[in-house]
Design a protein around this motif. Structure first.
Motif, PDB file in Angstrom:
ATOM      1  N   TYR A 255     -11.313   0.279  -4.356  1.00 28.32           N
ATOM      2  CA  TYR A 255     -10.725  -0.050  -5.671  1.00 28.32           C
ATOM      3  C   TYR A 255      -9.215   0.189  -5.686  1.00 28.32           C
ATOM      4  CZ  TYR A 255     -11.115  -1.029 -10.666  1.00 28.32           C
ATOM      5  OH  TYR A 255     -11.017  -1.614 -11.903  1.00 28.32           O
ATOM      6  N   ILE A 256      -8.633   0.303  -4.514  1.00 26.06           N
ATOM      7  CA  ILE A 256      -7.174   0.476  -4.422  1.00 26.06           C
ATOM      8  C   ILE A 256      -6.571  -0.810  -3.902  1.00 26.06           C
ATOM      9  CG2 ILE A 256      -5.299   1.803  -3.353  1.00 26.06           C
ATOM     10  CD1 ILE A 256      -7.301   4.110  -2.970  1.00 26.06           C
ATOM     11  N   SER A 257      -5.796  -1.488  -4.731  1.00 26.13           N
ATOM     12  CA  SER A 257      -5.178  -2.738  -4.280  1.00 26.13           C
ATOM     13  C   SER A 257      -3.859  -2.974  -5.012  1.00 26.13           C
ATOM     14  CB  SER A 257      -6.130  -3.916  -4.529  1.00 26.13           C
ATOM     15  OG  SER A 257      -5.693  -5.045  -3.803  1.00 26.13           O
ATOM     16  N   GLY A 258      -2.931  -3.609  -4.317  1.00 24.61           N
ATOM     17  CA  GLY A 258      -1.643  -3.959  -4.927  1.00 24.61           C
ATOM     18  C   GLY A 258      -0.676  -2.783  -5.013  1.00 24.61           C
ATOM     19  N   THR A 259      -0.947  -1.727  -4.248  1.00 22.15           N
ATOM     20  CA  THR A 259      -0.092  -0.538  -4.349  1.00 22.15           C
ATOM     21  C   THR A 259       0.825  -0.394  -3.131  1.00 22.15           C
ATOM     22  OG1 THR A 259      -1.655   0.861  -3.198  1.00 22.15           O
ATOM     23  CG2 THR A 259      -1.876   0.785  -5.574  1.00 22.15           C
ATOM     24  N   THR A 260       1.869   0.412  -3.326  1.00 19.46           N
ATOM     25  CA  THR A 260       2.740   0.830  -2.219  1.00 19.46           C
ATOM     26  C   THR A 260       2.705   2.354  -2.213  1.00 19.46           C
ATOM     27  OG1 THR A 260       4.176  -1.097  -2.419  1.00 19.46           O
ATOM     28  CG2 THR A 260       5.129   0.845  -1.354  1.00 19.46           C
ATOM     29  N   ILE A 261       2.237   2.923  -1.123  1.00 20.09           N
ATOM     30  CA  ILE A 261       2.086   4.384  -1.059  1.00 20.09           C
ATOM     31  C   ILE A 261       3.048   4.946  -0.015  1.00 20.09           C
ATOM     32  CG2 ILE A 261       0.462   6.300  -0.714  1.00 20.09           C
ATOM     33  CD1 ILE A 261      -1.808   4.372  -1.431  1.00 20.09           C
ATOM     34  N   GLN A 262       3.795   5.966  -0.434  1.00 19.35           N
ATOM     35  CA  GLN A 262       4.748   6.588   0.496  1.00 19.35           C
ATOM     36  C   GLN A 262       4.073   7.676   1.325  1.00 19.35           C
ATOM     37  OE1 GLN A 262       6.685   6.212  -3.352  1.00 19.35           O
ATOM     38  NE2 GLN A 262       8.011   7.696  -2.362  1.00 19.35           N
ATOM     39  N   VAL A 263       4.511   7.785   2.563  1.00 19.04           N
ATOM     40  CA  VAL A 263       4.117   8.915   3.420  1.00 19.04           C
ATOM     41  C   VAL A 263       5.444   9.482   3.896  1.00 19.04           C
ATOM     42  CG1 VAL A 263       2.872   9.637   5.496  1.00 19.04           C
ATOM     43  CG2 VAL A 263       1.981   7.754   4.114  1.00 19.04           C
ATOM     44  N   ASP A 264       5.975  10.465   3.156  1.00 21.02           N
ATOM     45  CA  ASP A 264       7.364  10.862   3.404  1.00 21.02           C
ATOM     46  C   ASP A 264       7.622  12.356   3.200  1.00 21.02           C
ATOM     47  OD1 ASP A 264       7.274  11.173   0.674  1.00 21.02           O
ATOM     48  OD2 ASP A 264       8.917   9.808   0.213  1.00 21.02           O
ATOM     49  N   GLY A 265       6.575  13.157   3.124  1.00 24.64           N
ATOM     50  CA  GLY A 265       6.772  14.604   2.963  1.00 24.64           C
ATOM     51  C   GLY A 265       7.473  14.963   1.663  1.00 24.64           C
ATOM     52  N   GLY A 266       7.459  14.038   0.697  1.00 20.67           N
ATOM     53  CA  GLY A 266       8.094  14.300  -0.605  1.00 20.67           C
ATOM     54  C   GLY A 266       9.559  13.889  -0.647  1.00 20.67           C
ATOM     55  N   ALA A 267      10.021  13.170   0.397  1.00 16.35           N
ATOM     56  CA  ALA A 267      11.458  12.871   0.507  1.00 16.35           C
ATOM     57  C   ALA A 267      12.007  12.036  -0.657  1.00 16.35           C
ATOM     58  CB  ALA A 267      11.745  12.170   1.824  1.00 16.35           C
ATOM     59  N   ASN A 268      11.199  11.109  -1.167  1.00 15.70           N
ATOM     60  CA  ASN A 268      11.682  10.286  -2.273  1.00 15.70           C
ATOM     61  C   ASN A 268      11.634  11.097  -3.574  1.00 15.70           C
ATOM     62  OD1 ASN A 268      12.242   8.269  -4.166  1.00 15.70           O
ATOM     63  ND2 ASN A 268      10.093   7.615  -4.196  1.00 15.70           N
TER      64      ASN A 268
END
Ligand SMILES: NC(=O)c1ccc[n+]([C@@H]2O[C@H](COP(=O)([O-])OP(=O)(O)OC[C@H]3O[C@@H](n4cnc5c(N)ncnc54)[C@H](OP(=O)(O)O)[C@@H]3O)[C@@H](O)[C@H]2O)c1
Length: 272
Positions: A255-268
């Motif tokens: 049920y997850i679609s159309g998303t952009t997920i960051q993998v950045d250690g909280g950098a943003n």
């Protein structure tokens, strides 16, 4: 709890990602993020087909993954910036196991520099490598994903779509295109039960990142310097990003679609 009880509560196999025998295409996978994702999917039982340009490197990676996981790994060389090569690659890949369930779009990154230093040819190259390639593969894989009834498209883009990264104008412009395209695809492919998502890496330790370290600096020190602005205090590992890709590819992420997920250690630091 015994299995029957778990079944009654519909929580059986909650950690089984149900990737056994799924077929995944992973592009730009001889090293770095692509390789880590291919390894993780293979470890979860998927049959993986990996593509990148250097055949020797690609074959070596395929053998390495197979040795680690014992599952089938097929290597097919391809330059994702070339339309004819992608077409031949997808045809071969689809014929290999007779189905495709997961498409992981990835490519090498474009060069870093200031906006004023890029000419038309460099813009065109970045477009073909980082945006058109993903449109082409997705279009060609779509009929195969429709047949499986639960397809997955996952694009590797960059954290620069969330907050400004100096000198990344080519990357950021093309990745923003992928964000828009993925949103449209999620909308259009929803009725086929296909999900489309983007993963936006922050700083993950691969050759691409090693090459951006100052030439004369001690690599350890240079990396510690880069990690200073990251809340988790370190650069990420490719397998930490691969874990998200595997989850997005799984049935649990249905049920997850159309998303952009960051993998950045909280950098943003942006709140939205
Ligand atoms: N690592 C990070 O922290 C980070 C952060 C933000 C964004 N990204 C993006 O994530 C993507 C992957 O980065 P990475 O760090 O894994 O890079 P990497 O370690 O340099 O690996 C790049 C991979 O892409 C393949 N490749 C390059 N050009 C290709 C082409 N034209 N056709 C097919 N395969 C190609 C390479 O193999 P061949 O050279 O043999 O083709 C290699 O397998 C890049 O687009 C990068 O900009 C990475």
């Amino acid at each position: 709890m015994d299995n029957e009880l778990l079944r009654d509560h519909q929580i059986q196999n909650i950690m089984d990602l149900k990737l056994d025998n799924k077929v995944a295409i992973i592009l730009a996978a001889s090293k770095g993020l692509g390789k880590a994702i291919a390894t993780a999917l293979s470890a979860e039982g998927a049959k993986v087909i990996i593509g990148s340009r250097d055949k020797t490197e690609l074959d070596k990676t395929a053998a390495e993954i197979h040795h680690l996981t014992g599952n089938e790994v097929v290597a097919i060389p391809v330059d994702v910036s070339k339309g004819e090569e992608i077409e031949a690659f997808i045809k071969k890949a689809a014929d290999t196991f007779g189905r495709v369930d997961i498409l992981l779009n990835n490519a090498g990154g474009p060069p870093f520099d200031k906006f004023e230093n890029f000419d038309d040819a460099q813009w065109q190259k970045a477009f073909e490598l980082n945006l058109l390639s993903m449109a082409r593969t997705s279009r060609l894989v779509l009929p195969h994903l429709r047949k499986t009834g639960s397809g997955r498209i996952i694009n590797i883009i960059s954290g620069s779509v969330k907050s400004v990264l100096a000198n990344s104008v080519l990357s950021t412009s093309m990745r923003m295109g992928v964000v828009g395209m993925a949103k449209m695809m999620a909308d259009e492919f929803g009725p086929y039960n296909i999900t489309v998502n983007n993963i936006a890496p922050g700083l993950i330790l691969t050759d691409r990142i090693k090459h951006t370290l100052p030439k004369d600096a001690d690599p350890e020190k240079a990396m510690q310097e880069k990690a200073k602005s990251i809340p988790l205090g370190r650069i990420g590992k490719p397998e930490e990003l691969a874990a998200l890709a595997v989850f997005l590819a799984s049935e649990q992420a249905s049920y997850i679609s159309g998303t952009t997920i960051q993998v950045d250690g909280g950098a943003n630091r942006a709140i939205f």
